[in-house]
Write an enzyme that holds these catalytic residues in place. Structure first.
Site, PDB file in Angstrom:
ATOM      1  N   ASN A   9     -30.668 -35.110  12.074  1.00  0.00           N
ATOM      2  CA  ASN A   9     -29.979 -34.033  12.784  1.00  0.00           C
ATOM      3  C   ASN A   9     -29.244 -33.175  11.767  1.00  0.00           C
ATOM      4  OD1 ASN A   9     -28.524 -32.386  14.497  1.00  0.00           O
ATOM      5  ND2 ASN A   9     -27.123 -34.008  15.173  1.00  0.00           N
ATOM      6  N   LYS A  11     -27.640 -30.483  12.331  1.00  0.00           N
ATOM      7  CA  LYS A  11     -26.468 -29.846  12.932  1.00  0.00           C
ATOM      8  C   LYS A  11     -26.441 -28.350  12.546  1.00  0.00           C
ATOM      9  CE  LYS A  11     -24.152 -34.280  13.037  1.00  0.00           C
ATOM     10  NZ  LYS A  11     -22.859 -35.026  12.984  1.00  0.00           N
ATOM     11  N   HIS A  91     -25.238 -35.128  22.442  1.00  0.00           N
ATOM     12  CA  HIS A  91     -24.547 -35.527  21.217  1.00  0.00           C
ATOM     13  C   HIS A  91     -23.047 -35.431  21.448  1.00  0.00           C
ATOM     14  CE1 HIS A  91     -23.168 -35.566  17.056  1.00  0.00           C
ATOM     15  NE2 HIS A  91     -24.337 -36.094  16.741  1.00  0.00           N
ATOM     16  N   GLU A  93     -20.742 -34.293  19.774  1.00  0.00           N
ATOM     17  CA  GLU A  93     -20.160 -33.000  19.429  1.00  0.00           C
ATOM     18  C   GLU A  93     -20.365 -31.990  20.550  1.00  0.00           C
ATOM     19  OE1 GLU A  93     -20.869 -34.066  14.763  1.00  0.00           O
ATOM     20  OE2 GLU A  93     -22.180 -32.581  15.712  1.00  0.00           O
ATOM     21  N   GLU A 161     -24.316 -43.681  18.971  1.00  0.00           N
ATOM     22  CA  GLU A 161     -23.540 -43.138  17.865  1.00  0.00           C
ATOM     23  C   GLU A 161     -22.052 -43.269  18.191  1.00  0.00           C
ATOM     24  OE1 GLU A 161     -25.728 -39.867  15.360  1.00  0.00           O
ATOM     25  OE2 GLU A 161     -25.074 -39.036  17.262  1.00  0.00           O
ATOM     26  N   GLY A 167     -19.937 -39.119  10.484  1.00  0.00           N
ATOM     27  CA  GLY A 167     -19.462 -38.302   9.386  1.00  0.00           C
ATOM     28  C   GLY A 167     -18.166 -38.775   8.738  1.00  0.00           C
ATOM     29  N   SER A 207     -22.907 -42.398  10.043  1.00  0.00           N
ATOM     30  CA  SER A 207     -22.740 -42.702   8.619  1.00  0.00           C
ATOM     31  C   SER A 207     -23.824 -43.633   8.082  1.00  0.00           C
ATOM     32  CB  SER A 207     -21.344 -43.283   8.358  1.00  0.00           C
ATOM     33  OG  SER A 207     -20.340 -42.338   8.671  1.00  0.00           O
TER      34      SER A 207
END
Length: 247
Positions: A9, A11, A91, A93, A161, A167, A207
């Site tokens: 991904n 992003k 996701h 986000e 996730e 991240g 990560s």
């Protein structure tokens, strides 16, 4: 036997010259047991599809409608027309930044299926939910609410996730990853039956790096990874692909 899947991904990263990284991946020998996917920003989907070879190209989101007055949005049929064969939905986000609910994600999944796209449905708990001991309840509720009836191994991938690991460099213990993936597998089998419940691939994301990939891929019911930053460079992502194919 489920084929493994390494999905990247990108992003909101990557201009046209970033396609050189995809080209380098496409020129590497195809793995024996692993499918590969890259989800670039929408501006690069068409260009990526033209050079991807046997690497699948996915979108990062889609609208629930096929067309209409939705400025700035992209429909699943547009992604398909541009050469995508998959799309990420739900996701964290998107859930956090855009307030997307499980119902929204279920509708986006249906839109993806209607355009013959595989939906990569994302789930994950916050750090507070993890510390409160609510992880299994949270991801079970997300899986139930985000996944429509009719999910199969062909049209659906599920990615776990943990939000607090995306991240940040933080990674759950292998035991924690295995606990969640085993619970998700049991839930899929209970809802969709032995055949399809066992055919839907479960990815871990958060990560994942070349240095920890082999250990993560040895965990029960981890069929691959949804990789963020480490997928932006061909060498890093290739190392993860190699680790997955050897697992």
């Amino acid at each position: 036997m489920r084929r493994k899947l390494a999905a990247g991904n990108w992003k909101m990263n990557g201009l046209t010259d970033a396609l050189s990284e995809l080209k380098a991946l496409a020129q590497a020998p195809s793995p024996n047991q692993t499918d590969r996917m890259i989800c670039p920003p929408a501006t690069l989907v068409s260009g990526a599809a033209q050079i991807a070879g046997d690497i699948q190209i996915g979108g990062q989101d889609c609208h629930i409608n096929e067309s209409g007055a939705h400025t700035g949005d992209i429909s699943a049929s547009m992604l398909s027309d541009a050469g995508a064969t998959a799309v990420i939905v739900g996701h964290s986000e998107r859930r956090q930044d855009h307030g997307e609910t499980d119902a929204d994600i279920q509708n986006k999944t249906l839109a993806a299926w209607q355009s013959d796209l595989t939906a990569v449905i994302c789930l994950g708990e916050s750090l507070q939910q993890r510390e409160n001991g609510d992880t299994l309840a949270v991801v079970a509720s997300q899986l139930e609410g985000s996944t429509p009836d009719g999910a199969t191994g062909a049209n659906t991938v599920v990615a776990y996730e943990p939000i607090w690991a995306i991240g940040t460099g933080l990674v759950p213990s292998l035991e924690q990853i295995g606990e969640v993936h085993d619970a998700l597998r049991a839930q899929l089998v209970e809802r969709f039956g032995e055949t399809e419940g066992n055919a839907i691939r479960l990815l871990y994301g958060g990560s994942v790096k070349p240095g920890n990939a082999s250990d993560i891929f040895a965990v029960s019911n981890v069929d691959g990874a949804l990789v963020g930053g480490a997928s932006l460079k061909a060498n890093d992502f290739q190392a993860i692909i190699d680790a997955l194919d050897a697992a």
